[in-house]
Write a protein that holds these residues in place. Sequence first.
Motif, PDB file in Angstrom:
ATOM      1  N   TRP A 209      -5.961  10.521 -10.125  1.00 17.80           N
ATOM      2  CA  TRP A 209      -5.753   9.606  -9.009  1.00 17.80           C
ATOM      3  C   TRP A 209      -4.879  10.213  -7.912  1.00 17.80           C
ATOM      4  O   TRP A 209      -5.163  10.028  -6.723  1.00 17.80           O
ATOM      5  N   PRO A 210      -3.790  10.957  -8.228  1.00 22.56           N
ATOM      6  CA  PRO A 210      -3.000  11.562  -7.151  1.00 22.56           C
ATOM      7  C   PRO A 210      -3.828  12.482  -6.258  1.00 22.56           C
ATOM      8  O   PRO A 210      -3.652  12.490  -5.036  1.00 22.56           O
ATOM      9  N   LEU A 211      -4.745  13.253  -6.851  1.00 20.22           N
ATOM     10  CA  LEU A 211      -5.584  14.126  -6.042  1.00 20.22           C
ATOM     11  C   LEU A 211      -6.536  13.321  -5.160  1.00 20.22           C
ATOM     12  O   LEU A 211      -6.798  13.684  -4.012  1.00 20.22           O
ATOM     13  N   ALA A 212      -7.061  12.224  -5.700  1.00 22.21           N
ATOM     14  CA  ALA A 212      -7.941  11.374  -4.894  1.00 22.21           C
ATOM     15  C   ALA A 212      -7.177  10.775  -3.721  1.00 22.21           C
ATOM     16  O   ALA A 212      -7.694  10.711  -2.588  1.00 22.21           O
ATOM     17  N   LEU A 213      -5.946  10.351  -3.955  1.00 23.30           N
ATOM     18  CA  LEU A 213      -5.141   9.775  -2.872  1.00 23.30           C
ATOM     19  C   LEU A 213      -4.751  10.848  -1.853  1.00 23.30           C
ATOM     20  O   LEU A 213      -4.688  10.582  -0.651  1.00 23.30           O
ATOM     21  N   GLY A 214      -4.500  12.069  -2.346  1.00 22.54           N
ATOM     22  CA  GLY A 214      -4.251  13.171  -1.414  1.00 22.54           C
ATOM     23  C   GLY A 214      -5.481  13.457  -0.568  1.00 22.54           C
ATOM     24  O   GLY A 214      -5.373  13.731   0.639  1.00 22.54           O
ATOM     25  N   GLY A 215      -6.659  13.408  -1.186  1.00 25.17           N
ATOM     26  CA  GLY A 215      -7.888  13.587  -0.433  1.00 25.17           C
ATOM     27  C   GLY A 215      -8.083  12.504   0.600  1.00 25.17           C
ATOM     28  O   GLY A 215      -8.615  12.745   1.692  1.00 25.17           O
ATOM     29  N   ILE A 284      -6.888   2.962   6.790  1.00 30.37           N
ATOM     30  CA  ILE A 284      -5.670   3.458   7.444  1.00 30.37           C
ATOM     31  C   ILE A 284      -5.943   3.836   8.892  1.00 30.37           C
ATOM     32  O   ILE A 284      -5.077   3.688   9.767  1.00 30.37           O
ATOM     33  N   THR A 285      -7.150   4.307   9.179  1.00 29.94           N
ATOM     34  CA  THR A 285      -7.479   4.750  10.540  1.00 29.94           C
ATOM     35  C   THR A 285      -8.111   3.645  11.392  1.00 29.94           C
ATOM     36  O   THR A 285      -8.634   3.925  12.478  1.00 29.94           O
ATOM     37  N   LEU A 286      -8.069   2.402  10.924  1.00 32.93           N
ATOM     38  CA  LEU A 286      -8.633   1.301  11.714  1.00 32.93           C
ATOM     39  C   LEU A 286      -8.059   1.205  13.133  1.00 32.93           C
ATOM     40  O   LEU A 286      -8.794   0.882  14.075  1.00 32.93           O
ATOM     41  N   TRP A 749      -2.480   2.049  -0.126  1.00 29.87           N
ATOM     42  CA  TRP A 749      -2.425   3.463  -0.515  1.00 29.87           C
ATOM     43  C   TRP A 749      -1.086   3.778  -1.181  1.00 29.87           C
ATOM     44  O   TRP A 749      -1.037   4.462  -2.215  1.00 29.87           O
ATOM     45  N   ALA A 750       0.006   3.300  -0.588  1.00 32.57           N
ATOM     46  CA  ALA A 750       1.329   3.567  -1.153  1.00 32.57           C
ATOM     47  C   ALA A 750       1.461   2.967  -2.549  1.00 32.57           C
ATOM     48  O   ALA A 750       2.045   3.576  -3.459  1.00 32.57           O
ATOM     49  N   GLY A 751       0.907   1.756  -2.740  1.00 36.90           N
ATOM     50  CA  GLY A 751       0.952   1.145  -4.064  1.00 36.90           C
ATOM     51  C   GLY A 751       0.184   1.962  -5.088  1.00 36.90           C
ATOM     52  O   GLY A 751       0.673   2.199  -6.213  1.00 36.90           O
ATOM     53  N   PHE A 752      -1.022   2.389  -4.739  1.00 32.14           N
ATOM     54  CA  PHE A 752      -1.791   3.254  -5.637  1.00 32.14           C
ATOM     55  C   PHE A 752      -1.021   4.530  -5.956  1.00 32.14           C
ATOM     56  O   PHE A 752      -0.994   4.992  -7.102  1.00 32.14           O
ATOM     57  N   PHE A 753      -0.402   5.114  -4.927  1.00 31.54           N
ATOM     58  CA  PHE A 753       0.300   6.378  -5.113  1.00 31.54           C
ATOM     59  C   PHE A 753       1.476   6.219  -6.065  1.00 31.54           C
ATOM     60  O   PHE A 753       1.705   7.064  -6.944  1.00 31.54           O
ATOM     61  N   ILE A 754       2.223   5.134  -5.911  1.00 26.78           N
ATOM     62  CA  ILE A 754       3.374   4.908  -6.800  1.00 26.78           C
ATOM     63  C   ILE A 754       2.909   4.733  -8.235  1.00 26.78           C
ATOM     64  O   ILE A 754       3.460   5.331  -9.169  1.00 26.78           O
ATOM     65  N   MET A 755       1.857   3.917  -8.426  1.00 27.85           N
ATOM     66  CA  MET A 755       1.353   3.700  -9.777  1.00 27.85           C
ATOM     67  C   MET A 755       0.808   4.982 -10.403  1.00 27.85           C
ATOM     68  O   MET A 755       0.905   5.189 -11.614  1.00 27.85           O
ATOM     69  N   ALA A 756       0.233   5.870  -9.558  1.00 24.89           N
ATOM     70  CA  ALA A 756      -0.378   7.088 -10.100  1.00 24.89           C
ATOM     71  C   ALA A 756       0.632   8.186 -10.360  1.00 24.89           C
ATOM     72  O   ALA A 756       0.451   8.995 -11.267  1.00 24.89           O
ATOM     73  N   THR A 757       1.711   8.216  -9.579  1.00 26.11           N
ATOM     74  CA  THR A 757       2.633   9.356  -9.685  1.00 26.11           C
ATOM     75  C   THR A 757       3.877   9.086 -10.507  1.00 26.11           C
ATOM     76  O   THR A 757       4.454  10.027 -11.051  1.00 26.11           O
ATOM     77  N   VAL A 758       4.311   7.835 -10.603  1.00 25.22           N
ATOM     78  CA  VAL A 758       5.542   7.559 -11.358  1.00 25.22           C
ATOM     79  C   VAL A 758       5.441   8.032 -12.805  1.00 25.22           C
ATOM     80  O   VAL A 758       6.349   8.716 -13.303  1.00 25.22           O
TER      81      VAL A 758
END
Length: 773
Positions: A209-215, A284-286, A749-758
């Motif tokens: 998931w971290p790589l997907a969020l980085g992508g 994010i780019t809306l 995105w930030a929520g996904f990132f926290i859940m994936a990286t913590v």
Amino acid sequence: MDRTTPLIPVPVLAALILLGFFALWITARPGIRARLPWLFPETAAIFALSILHLLFFWQPYRSAAQVPAGGGDLASFFYPIHAFAAREVQNGRFPFWSPHQFSGMPHLANFQTASLYPPNLVAYLLSEPFSYAALERLALLHFLLASIGVYWLARVLGISRLVSVIAGIIFAYSGFMAAHLGHYPMLVTAAWAPVVYAALIASMRRNSWPLALGGSLALVMAILGGHQPMLLLVLSGAGLVAIFELWRLTGYGRPETWRTSILFMKIRRAAVRCAVLLVLALGITLPVLGPALELTGYTSRSELSYREASEFSVEPLALLHMVLPTVYGSNPTDFWGPFSNTEIWGYAGIATLILAGLGLVSGRTRSRFFWGGLLALGLLYAVGPYTQVHGWLYAFTPGFDRVRGAGRAYFFVDLSLALLAGYGLSRILDRARQPVASVTTALRAIERGTLILVGGLVIFVIPLFASLVLGVNDPSNRPMIALDNLMLLTFWLALTGGTIALVRRDRLGSAAAVVLLGLIVVLDLFSVTARFNPTTEPILDGFDHPELVQFLEDQRDESGPFRVDNRSTALQPDAARLYGFDAVGGLVDPLALESYEDYQQEAEDNLEFLQEVNARYIITDAGETISPVPGGSIAFTTDRLNVWEIPEYRSRAWLLDNPGQQINVSGPRPGRVVISTDDDNPGGALVVAQVDYPGWSASASGESLAIDRYQGTLQQITIPAGAQTIELTFRPAHWNIWLGGGIVAGLVWAGFFIMATVPMVSRRVRWFRHDGH
């Protein structure tokens, strides 16, 4: 005005190189290498890519040479765009609207302005005033980004580190990238694409998931880069990559073999990650995509005929560029033929072609067939109407009917060639450890093929062209240019074929062979593409008119805002945007408002049109002695320009039924106009000489006023009698929706990132505390 000093001063360059060596020293220390064994080799690879980047662009970095040759769109179009945006940001305003060309037009909604691209915003804040050198640095740094992106993509595909560095060099400095240096938004989007593909593949192969969020963030950057046609190609490529990787997860099996629950769950999770990557990036780019999509419906790009969509395709004859790179000319301003070099140049090197062929016909991975297929598809699309692929996509695939420039599919060609050449070099590197019959057979075929080609060139072709050149005292004649290309082709064929022969006969070690072939690739590529863009000629001369700018500023301060009509060849069409005065027209912009273009073309009386749009002066070349309009008189001259004053020019705002009524317009700033009238004004229809567009609002004494259209394009407001101050402000329609959607997507995105990286960070911390000592 043109740059006279290097882009990087010697002390700064020395500091950067020392910083690189310091990073190598730190990461090479035993303690660091024991805990993070990958850090030193990755740092070394990026350092090598950075040094090669400096070597490629040594002319602009270490001399006064500027890029691109002739200035191109980077100087004439994108420099004024970013200079205007930088002024607005530095003044604490957001560039929603630009009043300086075409009697006003949206700025943020104009996708190619890349108003929210983070590196642009940083440059706006650091460069005050914004200089052309700042834009040059931005453009050049994206070549380094592209090389690092392809390096990572090659590593994800299982290619060794040394070979991945060579692959990164091939793509970043290929003909496609070098030729499009002047197309800054296209360069940005293309540079981020390999990062998107690498993150997409890595997230699917590693279930990450971290790589997907980085992508997702990389895709955000590609979108914000601001080039719709290239973004469409990048997204199409990402879709093909995702489909192939999903198929790969099945073990290259057929659908009926996917029935095991574990495999089905694996595929479903990978598909969900792909979908989340795309949806979050779009969300994010809306704030950029929303206004841009709205603007598209008001421009000529809302509908393109197939003939228009086929423009800038690669004629089959121009494919000679792949082996004879300068046969039609050596740079963007020096070419002959019915095409433009910058649109149809894709040279990746003779050695690259040979190694890509080796990678395609030998090896154990099916990924090479995918990239080979993408290469073929890119070529078939690039030639436009000469095959049916381009027409089918235009007719049946959403988005392709709104873009031009089929030749930009060279992006896929050069990217695929870089990766296939990486596979080829990998086969040579692996040969010492595990000899494979297919590799030996391919090496033998390459050795014989290059020998035959070199023999044919030396014995027949080169003498033929030499006979056409001898006795002709014209160094620019076409046979001589072709002969130069043929001799270089022969040289690189012989050098690459000879190295392959040594490898096949085990006279050269595999690692040494890869280093030597990598050196050949670099010299082959750099010898051609590094010379494509730098120029010592002045490329900003069309903007260098300080006397004119001072005259226009003085007149504006004295009598209020007005517009000019630039008809001079000595003054750049978008100089108004660069210096902040207002113009009737501007450089051709595919996203200009169609209603204004129609209004300008249908105006029966040129003088009446100019009066209605608040034009006060017409600028012509100094040699023009006859007034462009009846009754015009010269108001100002320079050694290169004449400035003619238009008779009875009108104010920026005027009453339709009472043109003589006193109307004052305070020096408008972008996106805001304040109009003052006498307290005895009778009211009625007030015409504001700027283009109407959704998002403008008008008010008088706190009460909203409706905005209608005059002549189908300018603003017309019915004002009450006695109204003294009318204020117009602009903000993109539905801006709060677009901004809110972008913020929500960013929070998700930030929520996904926290859940994936913590959890991952927690495991790393525990490892360092207990097992990493």
